[in-house]
Design a protein around this motif. Sequence first.
Motif, PDB file in Angstrom:
ATOM      1  N   MET A 181      52.778  29.370 -27.034  1.00 40.52           N
ATOM      2  CA  MET A 181      53.181  27.962 -27.137  1.00 40.52           C
ATOM      3  C   MET A 181      53.004  27.434 -28.567  1.00 40.52           C
ATOM      4  O   MET A 181      53.820  26.669 -29.063  1.00 40.52           O
ATOM      5  N   ASN A 182      51.926  27.868 -29.226  1.00 40.80           N
ATOM      6  CA  ASN A 182      51.690  27.462 -30.622  1.00 40.80           C
ATOM      7  C   ASN A 182      52.850  27.905 -31.507  1.00 40.80           C
ATOM      8  O   ASN A 182      53.301  27.160 -32.381  1.00 40.80           O
ATOM      9  N   LYS A 183      53.328  29.123 -31.235  1.00 38.98           N
ATOM     10  CA  LYS A 183      54.454  29.658 -32.023  1.00 38.98           C
ATOM     11  C   LYS A 183      55.699  28.791 -31.816  1.00 38.98           C
ATOM     12  O   LYS A 183      56.383  28.410 -32.775  1.00 38.98           O
ATOM     13  N   LEU A 184      56.001  28.447 -30.561  1.00 39.70           N
ATOM     14  CA  LEU A 184      57.186  27.623 -30.251  1.00 39.70           C
ATOM     15  C   LEU A 184      57.049  26.217 -30.834  1.00 39.70           C
ATOM     16  O   LEU A 184      58.016  25.641 -31.338  1.00 39.70           O
ATOM     17  N   LYS A 185      55.800  25.681 -30.800  1.00 39.54           N
ATOM     18  CA  LYS A 185      55.541  24.341 -31.349  1.00 39.54           C
ATOM     19  C   LYS A 185      55.814  24.320 -32.848  1.00 39.54           C
ATOM     20  O   LYS A 185      56.370  23.373 -33.384  1.00 39.54           O
ATOM     21  N   ARG A 186      55.401  25.415 -33.518  1.00 42.05           N
ATOM     22  CA  ARG A 186      55.631  25.509 -34.971  1.00 42.05           C
ATOM     23  C   ARG A 186      57.121  25.546 -35.281  1.00 42.05           C
ATOM     24  O   ARG A 186      57.590  24.926 -36.241  1.00 42.05           O
ATOM     25  N   ILE A 187      57.884  26.261 -34.447  1.00 42.66           N
ATOM     26  CA  ILE A 187      59.342  26.343 -34.649  1.00 42.66           C
ATOM     27  C   ILE A 187      59.963  24.966 -34.463  1.00 42.66           C
ATOM     28  O   ILE A 187      60.801  24.534 -35.268  1.00 42.66           O
ATOM     29  N   ASP A 188      59.532  24.245 -33.399  1.00 43.54           N
ATOM     30  CA  ASP A 188      60.052  22.885 -33.140  1.00 43.54           C
ATOM     31  C   ASP A 188      59.743  21.947 -34.293  1.00 43.54           C
ATOM     32  O   ASP A 188      60.584  21.175 -34.741  1.00 43.54           O
ATOM     33  N   PHE A 189      58.493  22.017 -34.782  1.00 42.54           N
ATOM     34  CA  PHE A 189      58.053  21.134 -35.867  1.00 42.54           C
ATOM     35  C   PHE A 189      58.864  21.401 -37.133  1.00 42.54           C
ATOM     36  O   PHE A 189      59.277  20.491 -37.835  1.00 42.54           O
ATOM     37  N   SER A 190      59.110  22.701 -37.366  1.00 38.59           N
ATOM     38  CA  SER A 190      59.880  23.098 -38.558  1.00 38.59           C
ATOM     39  C   SER A 190      61.341  22.675 -38.426  1.00 38.59           C
ATOM     40  O   SER A 190      61.965  22.215 -39.381  1.00 38.59           O
ATOM     41  N   THR A 191      61.905  22.786 -37.206  1.00 36.70           N
ATOM     42  CA  THR A 191      63.308  22.413 -36.960  1.00 36.70           C
ATOM     43  C   THR A 191      63.511  20.918 -37.173  1.00 36.70           C
ATOM     44  O   THR A 191      64.543  20.484 -37.677  1.00 36.70           O
ATOM     45  N   ALA A 192      62.488  20.137 -36.781  1.00 40.68           N
ATOM     46  CA  ALA A 192      62.603  18.676 -36.898  1.00 40.68           C
ATOM     47  C   ALA A 192      62.175  18.167 -38.271  1.00 40.68           C
ATOM     48  O   ALA A 192      62.053  16.968 -38.489  1.00 40.68           O
ATOM     49  N   SER A 193      61.933  19.091 -39.215  1.00 41.89           N
ATOM     50  CA  SER A 193      61.479  18.710 -40.557  1.00 41.89           C
ATOM     51  C   SER A 193      62.423  17.692 -41.185  1.00 41.89           C
ATOM     52  O   SER A 193      63.645  17.758 -41.030  1.00 41.89           O
ATOM     53  N   LEU A 194      61.850  16.741 -41.921  1.00 43.03           N
ATOM     54  CA  LEU A 194      62.648  15.696 -42.574  1.00 43.03           C
ATOM     55  C   LEU A 194      63.503  16.267 -43.706  1.00 43.03           C
ATOM     56  O   LEU A 194      64.394  15.589 -44.212  1.00 43.03           O
ATOM     57  N   LEU A 370      57.958  11.289 -47.371  1.00 41.91           N
ATOM     58  CA  LEU A 370      56.588  11.821 -47.429  1.00 41.91           C
ATOM     59  C   LEU A 370      55.672  11.005 -46.508  1.00 41.91           C
ATOM     60  O   LEU A 370      54.807  11.552 -45.825  1.00 41.91           O
ATOM     61  N   TYR A 371      55.879   9.702 -46.489  1.00 43.73           N
ATOM     62  CA  TYR A 371      55.106   8.793 -45.636  1.00 43.73           C
ATOM     63  C   TYR A 371      55.303   9.152 -44.161  1.00 43.73           C
ATOM     64  O   TYR A 371      54.341   9.281 -43.398  1.00 43.73           O
ATOM     65  N   LEU A 372      56.562   9.339 -43.769  1.00 37.53           N
ATOM     66  CA  LEU A 372      56.859   9.681 -42.361  1.00 37.53           C
ATOM     67  C   LEU A 372      56.309  11.059 -41.998  1.00 37.53           C
ATOM     68  O   LEU A 372      55.792  11.266 -40.899  1.00 37.53           O
ATOM     69  N   ASP A 373      56.421  12.013 -42.944  1.00 44.55           N
ATOM     70  CA  ASP A 373      55.892  13.352 -42.702  1.00 44.55           C
ATOM     71  C   ASP A 373      54.373  13.288 -42.526  1.00 44.55           C
ATOM     72  O   ASP A 373      53.807  13.923 -41.626  1.00 44.55           O
ATOM     73  N   GLY A 374      53.703  12.491 -43.378  1.00 46.40           N
ATOM     74  CA  GLY A 374      52.253  12.304 -43.260  1.00 46.40           C
ATOM     75  C   GLY A 374      51.888  11.668 -41.933  1.00 46.40           C
ATOM     76  O   GLY A 374      50.912  12.057 -41.288  1.00 46.40           O
ATOM     77  N   LYS A 375      52.688  10.691 -41.508  1.00 42.91           N
ATOM     78  CA  LYS A 375      52.452   9.995 -40.233  1.00 42.91           C
ATOM     79  C   LYS A 375      52.584  10.984 -39.066  1.00 42.91           C
ATOM     80  O   LYS A 375      51.796  10.948 -38.113  1.00 42.91           O
ATOM     81  N   ARG A 376      53.571  11.878 -39.143  1.00 42.73           N
ATOM     82  CA  ARG A 376      53.753  12.894 -38.093  1.00 42.73           C
ATOM     83  C   ARG A 376      52.542  13.825 -38.012  1.00 42.73           C
ATOM     84  O   ARG A 376      52.045  14.132 -36.930  1.00 42.73           O
ATOM     85  N   HIS A 377      52.092  14.301 -39.178  1.00 42.59           N
ATOM     86  CA  HIS A 377      50.943  15.207 -39.197  1.00 42.59           C
ATOM     87  C   HIS A 377      49.688  14.503 -38.685  1.00 42.59           C
ATOM     88  O   HIS A 377      48.898  15.089 -37.941  1.00 42.59           O
TER      89      HIS A 377
END
Length: 385
Positions: A181-194, A370-377
Motif C-alpha cells: 500500500m505504501n508503494k501505491l500511495k507513493r505512486i498516487d502522490f507522485s501522479t498528483a504532483s503539482l 511550493l506553499y500548496l505542496d508544503g500544505k499537502r506534506h
Amino acid sequence: RDHVQAMQERKALHTLLAKRQEDLPPRRMKDSYLEVILPLGSQPQIREKYLNVYNSVRFGRILEDLDSLGVLICYTHTKQEAQPRSPLSIVTALVDKINLRKKVVHPDCDIKFTGNVSWVGKTSMEVKMHMLQLHDGDYCPVLDATFVMVARDPENKRPAFVNPLIPESPEEEEIFKQGEMNKLKRIDFSTASLLKMAPTAEERNIVHDIFLNTLDTRQEREGGVEKKTVSFRSRVLPPNSVWMEDAKLKGLQICHPQERNIFNRIFGGFLMRKAFELGWATACSCGGSRPFIVSVDDIMFQRPVEVGSLLLLSGQVCYTEKNYIQVRVHSEVYDADTREHHTTNIFHFTFISENEVPRVVPKTYGESMLYLDGKRHFAATMKEI
C-alpha cells in the motif's frame, strides 16, 4: 582501500548475480532482523560526536545511522552463505517516512536500533526500523522509520534481483500488505504532483484568497466621496506574517573524499544530515525559537552525488500552522566544467516550534505551488501522527 581498484575487482562479481528472482531462496522477516546498540551511556567517549548545543542528541547523526543500518539489513536479507562477497550494490532509493515520538533524545543514555525487511519487490526492499532509548532499565520508543532500498549490479549501473520475502503469520501478512500500500500511495502522490497536475479547486481557492488578502487597498477621495481603490501591482504583507522569499536559507558543501561510500560516491546519510541541519536552521530563523523535528517524509534520492561536486542546498519554509513549520530543502550539484545544475534530492521536514510562528505568505505563482505542496506534506504528516 583504493576505490578505483576496488571497483575493478567488483566487476568480477557479475557472474554471481541471479538471472531471475525465482532462482533466489525466499527469506523470512526474522532472517534480516538486526539489533544495534549505540552506547552513549556506557561509552562517553563517543558522546561528543552526537551532542548538540542544547545538550541533546543531534538528529542529523541519527539519520546517518538509520541509513547505514537500512543498507546493512538489506545485505543481511540478500546474503548467500556460499558467497564470500555480495554481488549487489544496495543503495537508498527514498526515505518514505520517519515519525518521532519524543521531542528530546538524551545524550547520556544508550540507544537501541532494531529493524528488518518488511516488503520486497523484484529489485527493491522496504525496511522498517525503530529507535529506542534506555530509561530506568527499559528501552522506550523514540522513532519509527521506513526506508526503501534498491539492489543494483556490482558496478551500481543496473537493477538486480533480490530474494523474495515470505510472511509467516497474520501480523507479518499485514506488514507486507502495508508495504504494498505504501508503494501505491507513493505512486498516487507522485501522479498528483503539482509539477504534473493543476491544483484542485479547493487549493486554487486557497491561493486566490491569499492573493486577495495581500492586495494593496487604499482609501481615496474623489469629488468629496471616499472610494476604495485596489492595486494589482503592489502587495501588502498581512499582520503576523512573513513573505516566503524572506523565509529561506542557502548552504554550500564541497564533497570531499572523506564522505564517500564503497561505490566512491557521497554517502546518502551525510547528505541527509546536511539537509536536515539546514532545514532546522531555516525553521529556527523563521520561528524565532528552537524547533523540534516531528517528521521526515518523502526524501527521494534522484541521482548520486560524485566526490568533488559542489553541493548547493536551499532551505525554504513552505507552510506554517500554529507552532508547526514545514520546510523543503532542495539539493543540487553544480558541475564547474559544464556549468550545469542537477537536482539530486528534495527533503521534506516537519518541525514544531516552542512558540507560535508567523504565517508564511507566497507572492508568486511558483511560491504558491511550493506553499500548496508544503500544505499537502503537512496534512499527510498530521494524518500519520
